[in-house]
Design a protein around this motif. Sequence first.
Motif, PDB file in Angstrom:
ATOM      1  N   ALA A  29     -36.966 -12.485  23.817  1.00  0.00           N
ATOM      2  CA  ALA A  29     -37.793 -13.734  22.820  1.00  0.00           C
ATOM      3  C   ALA A  29     -38.837 -13.007  22.045  1.00  0.00           C
ATOM      4  CB  ALA A  29     -37.821 -14.711  23.730  1.00  0.00           C
ATOM      5  N   ASP A  30     -39.083 -11.794  22.445  1.00  0.00           N
ATOM      6  CA  ASP A  30     -40.184 -10.921  22.690  1.00  0.00           C
ATOM      7  C   ASP A  30     -40.022 -10.642  21.003  1.00  0.00           C
ATOM      8  OD1 ASP A  30     -43.622 -10.908  22.428  1.00  0.00           O
ATOM      9  OD2 ASP A  30     -42.852  -8.445  22.548  1.00  0.00           O
ATOM     10  N   HIS A  31     -38.832  -9.433  21.153  1.00  0.00           N
ATOM     11  CA  HIS A  31     -38.137  -9.130  19.953  1.00  0.00           C
ATOM     12  C   HIS A  31     -38.036  -9.288  18.883  1.00  0.00           C
ATOM     13  CE1 HIS A  31     -36.524  -5.449  18.297  1.00  0.00           C
ATOM     14  NE2 HIS A  31     -35.649  -6.339  17.895  1.00  0.00           N
ATOM     15  N   LEU A  32     -37.584 -10.978  19.166  1.00  0.00           N
ATOM     16  CA  LEU A  32     -37.187 -11.772  17.453  1.00  0.00           C
ATOM     17  C   LEU A  32     -38.233 -12.078  16.852  1.00  0.00           C
ATOM     18  CD1 LEU A  32     -34.270 -13.457  19.509  1.00  0.00           C
ATOM     19  CD2 LEU A  32     -33.982 -11.784  18.210  1.00  0.00           C
ATOM     20  N   VAL A  33     -39.228 -12.571  17.680  1.00  0.00           N
ATOM     21  CA  VAL A  33     -40.440 -13.136  16.872  1.00  0.00           C
ATOM     22  C   VAL A  33     -41.448 -11.169  16.489  1.00  0.00           C
ATOM     23  CG1 VAL A  33     -43.136 -13.702  17.975  1.00  0.00           C
ATOM     24  CG2 VAL A  33     -41.083 -14.947  19.206  1.00  0.00           C
ATOM     25  N   LYS A  34     -41.301 -10.590  16.790  1.00  0.00           N
ATOM     26  CA  LYS A  34     -42.414  -9.583  16.414  1.00  0.00           C
ATOM     27  C   LYS A  34     -41.041  -8.797  14.845  1.00  0.00           C
ATOM     28  CE  LYS A  34     -44.685  -7.658  20.370  1.00  0.00           C
ATOM     29  NZ  LYS A  34     -44.863  -6.560  21.554  1.00  0.00           N
ATOM     30  N   PRO A  57     -25.255 -14.944  26.700  1.00  0.00           N
ATOM     31  CA  PRO A  57     -26.186 -15.971  28.310  1.00  0.00           C
ATOM     32  C   PRO A  57     -27.897 -15.174  28.092  1.00  0.00           C
ATOM     33  CG  PRO A  57     -24.424 -15.433  29.594  1.00  0.00           C
ATOM     34  CD  PRO A  57     -23.763 -14.910  27.975  1.00  0.00           C
ATOM     35  N   VAL A  58     -27.835 -14.216  27.980  1.00  0.00           N
ATOM     36  CA  VAL A  58     -29.503 -13.578  28.108  1.00  0.00           C
ATOM     37  C   VAL A  58     -29.844 -13.895  26.853  1.00  0.00           C
ATOM     38  CG1 VAL A  58     -30.940 -11.217  28.190  1.00  0.00           C
ATOM     39  CG2 VAL A  58     -29.099 -11.860  29.992  1.00  0.00           C
ATOM     40  N   ALA A  59     -29.162 -13.855  25.484  1.00  0.00           N
ATOM     41  CA  ALA A  59     -29.951 -13.509  23.845  1.00  0.00           C
ATOM     42  C   ALA A  59     -29.539 -15.815  23.936  1.00  0.00           C
ATOM     43  CB  ALA A  59     -28.491 -13.047  23.013  1.00  0.00           C
ATOM     44  N   ARG A  60     -28.465 -15.985  24.392  1.00  0.00           N
ATOM     45  CA  ARG A  60     -28.959 -17.762  24.066  1.00  0.00           C
ATOM     46  C   ARG A  60     -30.295 -18.670  24.969  1.00  0.00           C
ATOM     47  NH1 ARG A  60     -25.354 -21.713  23.986  1.00  0.00           N
ATOM     48  NH2 ARG A  60     -23.836 -20.878  23.385  1.00  0.00           N
ATOM     49  N   GLN A  61     -30.691 -17.624  26.565  1.00  0.00           N
ATOM     50  CA  GLN A  61     -31.821 -18.097  27.009  1.00  0.00           C
ATOM     51  C   GLN A  61     -33.287 -17.439  25.866  1.00  0.00           C
ATOM     52  OE1 GLN A  61     -32.158 -16.158  30.530  1.00  0.00           O
ATOM     53  NE2 GLN A  61     -30.018 -17.454  31.793  1.00  0.00           N
ATOM     54  N   ALA A  62     -32.833 -16.342  25.394  1.00  0.00           N
ATOM     55  CA  ALA A  62     -34.282 -16.223  25.189  1.00  0.00           C
ATOM     56  C   ALA A  62     -34.420 -16.335  23.151  1.00  0.00           C
ATOM     57  CB  ALA A  62     -34.024 -14.734  24.525  1.00  0.00           C
ATOM     58  N   VAL A  63     -33.776 -17.296  23.199  1.00  0.00           N
ATOM     59  CA  VAL A  63     -33.372 -18.269  21.948  1.00  0.00           C
ATOM     60  C   VAL A  63     -34.307 -19.605  22.363  1.00  0.00           C
ATOM     61  CG1 VAL A  63     -31.949 -19.894  19.875  1.00  0.00           C
ATOM     62  CG2 VAL A  63     -31.776 -17.423  20.974  1.00  0.00           C
ATOM     63  N   ALA A  64     -33.679 -19.998  23.491  1.00  0.00           N
ATOM     64  CA  ALA A  64     -34.206 -21.228  23.907  1.00  0.00           C
ATOM     65  C   ALA A  64     -35.924 -20.609  23.723  1.00  0.00           C
ATOM     66  CB  ALA A  64     -33.676 -21.194  24.769  1.00  0.00           C
ATOM     67  N   LEU A  65     -36.218 -19.706  24.534  1.00  0.00           N
ATOM     68  CA  LEU A  65     -37.762 -19.665  24.109  1.00  0.00           C
ATOM     69  C   LEU A  65     -38.778 -19.381  23.276  1.00  0.00           C
ATOM     70  CD1 LEU A  65     -37.497 -16.090  27.367  1.00  0.00           C
ATOM     71  CD2 LEU A  65     -38.525 -18.880  27.421  1.00  0.00           C
ATOM     72  N   LEU A  66     -38.027 -19.151  22.331  1.00  0.00           N
ATOM     73  CA  LEU A  66     -38.448 -19.275  20.503  1.00  0.00           C
ATOM     74  C   LEU A  66     -39.654 -20.525  20.432  1.00  0.00           C
ATOM     75  CD1 LEU A  66     -35.480 -17.195  18.123  1.00  0.00           C
ATOM     76  CD2 LEU A  66     -38.081 -16.403  19.933  1.00  0.00           C
ATOM     77  N   PRO A  67     -40.578 -20.306  20.178  1.00  0.00           N
ATOM     78  CA  PRO A  67     -40.898 -21.506  19.628  1.00  0.00           C
ATOM     79  C   PRO A  67     -40.347 -22.266  18.229  1.00  0.00           C
ATOM     80  CG  PRO A  67     -42.044 -20.011  18.880  1.00  0.00           C
ATOM     81  CD  PRO A  67     -40.810 -18.822  19.650  1.00  0.00           C
ATOM     82  N   ARG A  68     -40.749 -23.458  18.555  1.00  0.00           N
ATOM     83  CA  ARG A  68     -39.936 -24.225  17.649  1.00  0.00           C
ATOM     84  C   ARG A  68     -40.602 -24.101  16.086  1.00  0.00           C
ATOM     85  NH1 ARG A  68     -34.400 -26.018  17.573  1.00  0.00           N
ATOM     86  NH2 ARG A  68     -34.075 -25.496  19.483  1.00  0.00           N
ATOM     87  N   PRO A  69     -40.170 -24.265  14.498  1.00  0.00           N
ATOM     88  CA  PRO A  69     -41.171 -24.592  13.408  1.00  0.00           C
ATOM     89  C   PRO A  69     -41.719 -25.571  13.438  1.00  0.00           C
ATOM     90  CG  PRO A  69     -38.972 -24.037  12.884  1.00  0.00           C
ATOM     91  CD  PRO A  69     -38.570 -23.671  14.668  1.00  0.00           C
TER      92      PRO A  69
END
Length: 69
Positions: A29-34, A57-69
């Motif tokens: 999630a941190d990587h995706l945000v950065k 599953p790990v990628a799905r969990q990470a996306v769930a942690l992303l802030p929503r616009p």
Amino acid sequence: MQAEKLVRMANQIASFFKAQGSNAPAEVADHLVKFWDPRMRKAILAHVDQGGAGLDPVARQAVALLPRP
């Protein structure tokens, strides 16, 4: 960008962080945000909202942690 490409990229990032033995979902999630453009994050969030086909599953969990616009 097509969802298939975003899924492939997210899965590759998840594989990398799983191999590191870290808190993989948070690291992904941190990587995706950065490093992902806001449009890419919006598209992967939309893909998950539509079922998230193909996501590790790990990628799905990470996306769930992303802030929503």
